[in-house]
Design a protein around this motif. Structure first.
Motif, PDB file in Angstrom:
ATOM      1  N   LEU A  36      -9.473   4.446  -1.211  1.00 23.19           N
ATOM      2  CA  LEU A  36      -9.461   3.109  -0.623  1.00 23.19           C
ATOM      3  C   LEU A  36      -8.491   2.188  -1.376  1.00 23.19           C
ATOM      4  O   LEU A  36      -7.779   1.387  -0.756  1.00 23.19           O
ATOM      5  CB  LEU A  36     -10.873   2.514  -0.632  1.00 23.19           C
ATOM      6  CG  LEU A  36     -11.222   1.640   0.573  1.00 23.19           C
ATOM      7  CD1 LEU A  36     -11.386   2.515   1.806  1.00 23.19           C
ATOM      8  CD2 LEU A  36     -12.494   0.850   0.335  1.00 23.19           C
TER       9      LEU A  36
ATOM     10  N   SER B 171      -6.937  -1.467  -0.906  1.00 23.14           N
ATOM     11  CA  SER B 171      -8.051  -2.399  -1.070  1.00 23.14           C
ATOM     12  C   SER B 171      -8.075  -2.938  -2.498  1.00 23.14           C
ATOM     13  O   SER B 171      -7.399  -2.431  -3.395  1.00 23.14           O
ATOM     14  CB  SER B 171      -9.374  -1.697  -0.768  1.00 23.14           C
ATOM     15  OG  SER B 171      -9.764  -0.868  -1.854  1.00 23.14           O
TER      16      SER B 171
ATOM     17  N   ALA C 152      -8.311  -0.811   4.815  1.00 23.23           N
ATOM     18  CA  ALA C 152      -9.539  -0.524   4.078  1.00 23.23           C
ATOM     19  C   ALA C 152     -10.781  -0.542   4.954  1.00 23.23           C
ATOM     20  O   ALA C 152     -11.670   0.299   4.815  1.00 23.23           O
ATOM     21  CB  ALA C 152      -9.681  -1.520   2.930  1.00 23.23           C
TER      22      ALA C 152
END
Length: 399
Positions: free
Chosen positions: A232, A238, A294
């Protein structure tokens, strides 16, 4: 008999819960353990790999033990060893102490995982309907509780021993008291005789499809647990804080899926539930691999929790149906492939990610999970065994 089964089910569920707490407390505090003992990044994988390898040894040993003593006895004494070994990990001073504690933890976890699933399979057979997913749901709940306790310990900068000690003090006596109500299946002598009568080679050939499904399921699970945060953050861009969310979401959806899964098995049958779970998990991996950002990636990890959660409990249950007179031996052998999948999954994704791409690496567990469709018939309840086509209850008063 109904009250005996209910007490046995409740006490075994607590055993699953305690194991979930203990395992989560270990794996979520690995950085703290590494800091305490000064374990280098190069040496850490060797320590981590030793635990599932020794757990496999413990599982194989349990298959031999239950020919002479009941699985409930193995479970009764292996669970305190796991918890005390966890405390040993927190209280040691040097590498030798860490190695001994992790070795004891691994061997005891193998015996514990095998014996508690043996009891779960035999209880399901006594109930005459699917209850195996409920035990694994409680395990997931224990994992969430353990991870939450680990977060508290890390947040308040507690020493590992201070963080672990109250948990061990509470769970060890509670597990020992609860073990009084464990319910075993067939006598060990009968189980061993049937197992040897069927022949080890023949049993393994029949068990092999389930072993592959177990391996593939744990490759998928270890991919999520080891790579979701990195994926992620590094691939989908993210924040570091947001990168911690997917695994928590995965654990929650695993709990929800398992809590409801037994109803699906009773209504539609194990084959439909397993195929549905494999399909949802494959879609989840596809969404993760193709996610533009994300939040879509987190949707994929959510689907993974809902899909993968049914595969492992149903694989143990299927082993019990295939070998009703030798279920303990079948469960012990099948349990080894839990650790095989765990050992393969993380290095496989990491190697493919470095050599190719992490998006592409996510497609490999997707394909492996889809292979479950080929073996789905191995999950079918046989008419001459228990549960009928959809594992419906034999009597209305069994709760």
């Amino acid at each position: 008999m109904t009250d005996v089964l209910r007490r046995g089910r409740a006490s075994l569920a607590f055993g699953f819960f305690a194991q979930g707490v203990a395992f989560a407390l270990l794996v979520t505090r690995i950085p703290a353990i590494q800091d305490r003992y000064g374990v280098s990044d190069a040496l850490l994988p060797a320590f981590l790999a030793a635990v599932p390898i020794l757990a496999g040894v413990g599982s194989v040993t349990t298959e031999r033990l239950v020919k002479r003593i009941r699985p409930s006895v193995v479970l009764r004494w292996s669970q305190p060893v796991v918890l005390l070994a966890l405390l040993g990990v927190a209280a040691g001073d040097g590498m030798i102490e860490l190695g001994v504690a992790l070795g004891a933890f691994g061997l005891a976890v193998g015996a514990l995982d095998a014996s508690m699933n043996m009891l779960g399979v035999s209880l399901q057979r006594s109930y005459g309907r699917s209850i195996m997913l409920s035990f694994h749901a409680v395990y997931s709940l224990g994992g969430i509780v353990g991870a939450s306790l680990a977060w508290v310990g890390a947040h308040w900068d507690m020493a590992l021993a201070v963080s672990y000690l109250p948990v061990v003090v509470v769970l060890v006596p509670a597990a020992l008291v609860g073990s009084r109500w464990y319910v075993d299946g067939a006598a060990p002598e009968k189980e061993a005789a049937v197992a040897e009568g069927e022949g080890g080679t023949v049993v393994f050939k029949m068990l092999l499809p389930l072993c592959l499904v177990m391996t593939f399921a744990y490759i998928g699970d270890s991919t999520v647990s080891n790579w979701s945060a990195k994926y992620l953050q590094d691939v989908l861009g993210s924040s570091e804080q947001l990168a911690t969310v997917p695994y928590n979401v995965y654990m929650v959806t695993t709990l929800l899926g398992r809590a409801l899964g037994d109803f699906g098995v009773r209504r539609f049958g194990a084959v439909v539930v397993v195929r549905g779970g494999a399909l949802v998990a494959a879609v989840g991996f596809a969404v993760v691999a193709g996610a533009p950002g994300a939040w879509v990636g987190m949707l994929g990890f959510t689907l993974l929790g809902l899909g993968l959660c049914v595969l492992v409990p149903q694989t143990f249950a299927a082993a019990g149906r295939l070998f009703p007179g030798a279920s303990d031996a079948a469960v012990a052998r099948l349990n080894v492939f839990n650790y095989v999948g765990f050992l393969i999954g993380s290095p496989l994704v990491g190697a493919l990610g470095d050599a190719w791409s992490y998006r592409g690496a996510m497609l490999v567990p997707m394909v492996l999970v889809l292979v479950t469709f080929v073996y789905a018939r191995s999950f079918e309840a046989q008419p001459d065994r228990y549960g009928g086509g959809h594992e419906r209850p034999r009597t209305a008063d069994v709760g």
